[in-house]
Scaffold this active site. Structure first.
Site: not given
Length: 467
Positions: A162, A165, A167, A232
């Site tokens: 994944r 990243h 959030h 997402e």
């Protein structure tokens, strides 16, 4: 005449070049209102057989026992003396999955929020590159009232990432299967790296950049975000940062030639295959002068190593900021409910409850003040949502253990149990309020200590018959 060609038809109407006007697509005015010519066609709409589930037609509706529709061809909206037959077509596959929606207990009343959603029903899975994995999510798009949390179930094949990243929302995760390597850096520049396995937990605060890679055999995990609107598709990705900043700026910032960025991805990678992680984690232990994140603020907790508390009817183990400090407002309980047993009737005074059903099947009745109550059925992969102070239980309706995860937005895990409240209230108050006998109230006093899970009382041998 029926075999004439179009050309011959034109000749028959005097060589006109247009066809005769077709019959109107709308009906005549004679069909309006009453007319003797518009007679009624009396039809028997109940001339086919309607087998009922055990206890469905004979037990008082308020008993509300679970109805097993698995072997019923066309489940009917009947409960005791209530309801009626369904002569039209219906989705019997869904009706078998959700018997309490088809034939709700007689104690259901009014309308609560929709407290149930299956991740299998989300509009689509988001697929990774080259069969590296996928994700599926639950948020306010599908559960508008579930505003406190959103959930994502993700699969990474062995070696898949994944991608790097972060959030805006915080990310709390429970490992469902396999193992993964997780990596991050905090705002102090302190590094984090760990391997986690089935049953372990991690937490990344908002804005903390991190990555996840599947180890040998791949991995699957559940992500819980503290914002019901999370998606997402709103994640900040390193590939997008590089794709949407001028290469001259990247060159100046990172101190390498512009040509070094000729091969960067044009945009989102999301989930993609990569080089397998070395088995020795120390080979990837990269730090700077700030060192590693201190133990008290670490991002992982090996929940799989924590022994559960065994109780009558199942087990429970809790993780909250008292044991996992970094997750300062996320508390959770992993509950196992034996067949026929139930997570006791309870409510959470300070938080909504977001629940994920990991294994088995069950049902719950959500009670909302003043007098609304709806019963919902759940199975593996389903999400349940119970608003703050709304009472509910979870009963195992299957023949294997039911395992569920309860998540709260709170600094510690807590609930108030109906049984414990009643058992510690003066008996006379209970007798006067509920019109119960003194013998019954005395029997209720056995629940003075919190039970968490109530063992099965067995099938109802002599169900109350409807009058």
């Amino acid at each position: 005449m029926r075999c004439l060609t179009d050309a011959a038809a034109f000749i028959l109407v005097g060589l006109q070049l247009t066809r005769a006007a077709p019959a109107s697509i709308r009906g005549p005015s004679s069909l309006l209102g009453f007319s003797e010519s518009n007679g009624v066609n009396n039809e028997n709409t109940d001339d086919f057989n309607h087998p009922l589930a055990d206890g469905q037609g004979t037990t008082n509706a308020n008993v509300g026992q679970f109805l097993d529709f698995s072997d019923i061809a066309d489940p009917q909206p009947i409960r005791g003396t209530k309801g009626g037959t369904q002569p039209g077509s219906d989705n019997d596959i869904l009706n078998k999955l959700y018997p309490d929606k088809v034939a709700p207990p007689g104690t259901d009343h009014g309308g609560t929020i929709n407290a149930q959603w299956s991740l299998s029903k989300y509009p689509h899975h988001k697929l990774g590159l080259n069969r590296a994995g996928f994700s599926r999510q639950e948020n306010t798009v599908v559960m508008p009232d579930a505003t406190a949390f959103a959930g994502v179930q993700m699969r990474l094949e062995e070696g898949a990432y994944r991608e790097l990243h972060w959030h805006v929302a915080s990310e709390w995760a429970l490992m469902l299967n396999g193992s993964a390597r997780i990596q991050a850096i905090n705002e102090n520049g302190e590094a984090f790296l760990d391997d986690v396995s089935k049953g372990d937990v991690w937490f990344f605060p908002p804005g903390v950049p991190h990555s996840i890679q599947g180890l040998g055999g791949g991995t699957e995990f559940l992500l819980v975000f503290d914002d019901g609107e999370f998606s997402e598709d709103n994640t900040f990705l390193v590939s997008e940062i590089f794709a949407h900043n001028p290469k001259s700026v990247l060159s100046q910032n990172l101190g390498v030639p512009i040509s070094a960025f000729d091969g960067i991805p044009p945009g989102e990678l999301f989930i993609f295959p990569g080089t397998a992680a070395p088995s020795d984690i120390e080979k990837q232990n990269v730090t700077n002068s700030n060192g590693v994140i201190p133990k008290s603020a670490t991002y992982s907790y090996h929940f799989s190593k924590q022994e559960p508390l065994d109780v009558a009817g199942g087990s429970v183990k809790i993780i909250d900021p008292q044991s996992f400090p970094i997750a300062d407002m996320v508390s959770a309980a992993l509950v196992t409910v034996a067949p026929g047993a139930m997570r006791e009737i309870h409510w959470h005074p300070t938080s909504d409850e977001w629940t994920f059903f990991l294994y088995g099947q069950g049902r719950a009745t959500l009670f909302t003040a003043e007098d609304s109550a709806n019963t919902f059925d759940f199975s593996s992969g389903d999400v349940g949502y119970f608003p703050q102070s709304n009472s509910h239980y979870v009963q195992n309706t299957g023949d294997v253990d039911l395992v569920l995860l309860e998540v709260l937005k709170a600094d510690h895990f807590s609930d108030i149990a109906l049984g414990q409240w009643i058992a510690t209230t003066p008996p006379q108050i209970v007798e006067d309020t509920l019109n119960l006998s003194s013998a019954t109230v005395k029997a209720l006093s056995k629940a003075k200590e919190k039970q968490y899970v109530i063992p099965s009382s067995g099938p109802v041998a002599n169900p109350i018959k409807s009058s």
